[in-house]
Write an enzyme that holds these catalytic residues in place. Sequence first.
Site, short mmCIF file in Angstrom:
data_model
loop_
_atom_site.label_atom_id
_atom_site.label_comp_id
_atom_site.label_asym_id
_atom_site.label_seq_id
_atom_site.Cartn_x
_atom_site.Cartn_y
_atom_site.Cartn_z
CB SER A 102 -0.83 -0.02 1.26
OG SER A 102 -2.00 0.85 1.11
CD GLU A 198 -2.19 -2.51 -3.44
OE1 GLU A 198 -3.53 -2.73 -3.05
OE2 GLU A 198 -1.56 -1.62 -2.88
CG HIS A 265 -5.64 -2.40 0.42
ND1 HIS A 265 -4.94 -2.16 -0.50
CD2 HIS A 265 -5.06 -1.70 1.51
CE1 HIS A 265 -4.05 -1.23 -0.25
NE2 HIS A 265 -4.14 -1.01 1.02
#
Length: 298
Positions: A102, A198, A265
């Site tokens: 992330s 992502e 996630h």
Amino acid sequence: MRALEPGDVVRLVSPSGPTRPDRVARGVELLEAWGLRVELGRHVFAEHGYLAGRDADRLDDLNAALADPRVRAVICTRGGYGAQRIADGVRWGAPKHLVGFSDITALQLALWRVSRRPSVHGPGAAWFEDRLPDTSEMSLRSALMTVDELVVPRLEEGPLIEGPPVTGPLLGGNLTMLATTLGTADMPDLSGAILLLEDVGEAPYRLDRMLTQLIRAGALDGVAGVAVGQFTQCADHRPVTAFDVLEERLAILGCPVLGGLPIGHGFGQLTVVVGAPATLDTATGVLRSRPAEAGLRL
């Protein structure tokens, strides 16, 4: 740089957003069950608005972990926001495993720029029991403590553009962080690479905007293939889905695209090594990457 072994010291740091002690406690429990010795950064539970402490404190914790010769791996507790604010002050030093995803993509891209070292794209130490089953734990452990090839199969819905198997360094991670790295020294040359993408909480039109920016800037020219992970909570209640946007925009690249990979996630997150050699095969629906130890021989 070798795979971790029982007795090795790992240091937990929070370079981005604030974390919850109960989730970190569960992560510590897992790491110690593997035989690792866990230490906490001085400011690991600090809070300063949406950041895990002031920039200077977060940077000090990260640099202290990187400089300590006893520490074999630096494991970020979580993402959130804030890594880019301190990226230019990081002193990378001797090779160590860097673990996170992330917002931690910003640090992984910086590490790749300065040293061409790979890093571990996987769950942080703030362990989310509701989305990280045993398979997630085993995948992270394999990436850190074995030399086994890491295999991520297509298990979910996602874009698919067929093509021959392609091999190259696996680069990228969080799409938002990649897009906001554009124009900085840390934006990697993606020609010949397998691009990993992502994200979480981004409406389809915002995904379109980021991908279009990267395409118009020429940042995706020459990409060998695209591995599409989880795009969690990326709906805006309109007919066009996140995967519709990804497939349409990525088709412009003229390379194989494999979606449906449990990386990101979502539930069942699996670990890969960014910066290490990888193979993307749309026919078998599999992304294969090298373990961290093997990747660090590049």
